[in-house]
Write a protein that holds these residues in place. Structure first.
Motif, short mmCIF file in Angstrom:
data_model
loop_
_atom_site.label_atom_id
_atom_site.label_comp_id
_atom_site.label_asym_id
_atom_site.label_seq_id
_atom_site.Cartn_x
_atom_site.Cartn_y
_atom_site.Cartn_z
N PRO A 6 0.81 -1.21 0.00
CA PRO A 6 0.00 0.00 0.00
C PRO A 6 0.85 1.27 0.00
O PRO A 6 1.92 1.32 0.60
CB PRO A 6 -0.80 -0.11 1.29
CG PRO A 6 0.04 -0.97 2.18
CD PRO A 6 0.78 -1.91 1.27
N SER A 7 0.37 2.27 -0.68
CA SER A 7 0.99 3.59 -0.68
C SER A 7 0.56 4.32 0.59
O SER A 7 -0.57 4.16 1.04
CB SER A 7 0.53 4.35 -1.92
OG SER A 7 1.06 5.63 -1.94
N PHE A 8 1.46 5.10 1.18
CA PHE A 8 1.14 5.84 2.40
C PHE A 8 2.05 7.05 2.53
O PHE A 8 3.02 7.18 1.78
CB PHE A 8 1.28 4.93 3.63
CG PHE A 8 2.72 4.56 3.95
CD1 PHE A 8 3.41 5.23 4.93
CD2 PHE A 8 3.36 3.54 3.26
CE1 PHE A 8 4.74 4.89 5.23
CE2 PHE A 8 4.66 3.19 3.55
CZ PHE A 8 5.36 3.88 4.54
N ARG A 10 4.37 8.73 5.47
CA ARG A 10 4.92 8.49 6.81
C ARG A 10 4.47 9.62 7.74
O ARG A 10 4.52 10.79 7.39
CB ARG A 10 6.45 8.43 6.76
CG ARG A 10 7.01 7.87 8.06
CD ARG A 10 8.47 7.52 7.96
NE ARG A 10 8.83 6.66 6.86
CZ ARG A 10 8.71 5.33 6.84
NH1 ARG A 10 8.19 4.69 7.86
NH2 ARG A 10 9.11 4.64 5.78
N ASP A 12 1.32 10.00 8.77
CA ASP A 12 -0.14 10.13 8.67
C ASP A 12 -0.78 8.91 9.35
O ASP A 12 -1.35 8.05 8.72
CB ASP A 12 -0.58 10.24 7.21
CG ASP A 12 -2.08 10.43 7.06
OD1 ASP A 12 -2.74 10.82 8.05
OD2 ASP A 12 -2.59 10.18 5.96
N GLY A 15 -4.52 8.29 8.92
CA GLY A 15 -4.92 8.02 7.55
C GLY A 15 -5.84 9.03 6.91
O GLY A 15 -6.53 8.72 5.94
N SER A 17 -4.91 11.76 5.31
CA SER A 17 -4.16 12.44 4.25
C SER A 17 -3.57 13.79 4.65
O SER A 17 -3.27 14.61 3.79
CB SER A 17 -5.03 12.61 2.99
OG SER A 17 -5.42 11.35 2.51
N ASP A 23 -2.59 13.00 14.50
CA ASP A 23 -1.65 11.89 14.29
C ASP A 23 -0.79 11.66 15.52
O ASP A 23 -0.52 10.52 15.89
CB ASP A 23 -0.77 12.17 13.06
CG ASP A 23 -1.58 12.24 11.79
OD1 ASP A 23 -2.23 11.23 11.45
OD2 ASP A 23 -1.57 13.31 11.15
N ASN A 41 -1.86 1.23 7.87
CA ASN A 41 -0.50 0.98 7.45
C ASN A 41 0.43 1.29 8.62
O ASN A 41 0.61 2.45 8.97
CB ASN A 41 -0.13 1.83 6.24
CG ASN A 41 1.20 1.42 5.67
OD1 ASN A 41 2.20 1.39 6.37
ND2 ASN A 41 1.22 1.07 4.40
N ALA A 44 3.25 3.90 8.46
CA ALA A 44 2.91 5.31 8.62
C ALA A 44 3.15 5.77 10.05
O ALA A 44 3.53 6.91 10.30
CB ALA A 44 1.44 5.56 8.23
N PRO A 79 2.76 10.62 -0.95
CA PRO A 79 2.51 9.19 -0.77
C PRO A 79 3.45 8.35 -1.62
O PRO A 79 3.91 8.77 -2.68
CB PRO A 79 1.07 9.00 -1.25
CG PRO A 79 0.48 10.34 -1.36
CD PRO A 79 1.60 11.32 -1.51
N SER A 90 1.18 -3.64 6.53
CA SER A 90 -0.18 -3.16 6.69
C SER A 90 -1.03 -4.15 7.45
O SER A 90 -2.19 -3.91 7.72
CB SER A 90 -0.81 -2.87 5.33
OG SER A 90 -0.85 -4.05 4.58
#
Length: 94
Positions: A6-8, A10, A12, A15, A17, A23, A41, A44, A79, A90
């Motif tokens: 998965p794209s993320f 760091r 966040d 989640g 965005s 956070d 994830n 993150a 991301p 994840s």
């Protein structure tokens, strides 16, 4: 067949965005055990990218958000995929 990583972003952790005090709160709750709800994830939440979720991650995120100090490891601020191998995924636990 292995699913794509998965794209993320760091840092966040919640989640949504964006990096914010929310956070820090979620990450702090994870570190002290006040929450057992893990982010989608886990990388993150590994703000300092040392392969573990702990107080150092809280410090790194607070330094960035409140002190304007430093930066976070990739993928940040955009991301992407985690360029460093570690045991966090994840779907892993703390």
């Amino acid at each position: 067949f292995e699913p794509a990583a998965p794209s993320f972003v760091r840092g966040d952790v919640d989640g949504d965005s964006s990096l914010s005090v929310a956070d820090v709160v979620v990450l702090s709750d994870l570190v002290v055990g006040a929450s057992t709800t893990l982010p989608a994830n886990h990388d993150a939440a590994d703000a300092n990218d040392d392969g573990v979720i702990d107080g150092g991650d809280v410090t790194a995120l607070m330094d960035l958000l409140f002190g304007g100090l430093g930066t976070l490891a990739a993928p940040y601020p955009d991301p992407g995929l985690d360029p460093t191998p570690d045991a966090l995924t994840s779907c892993s636990g703390l």
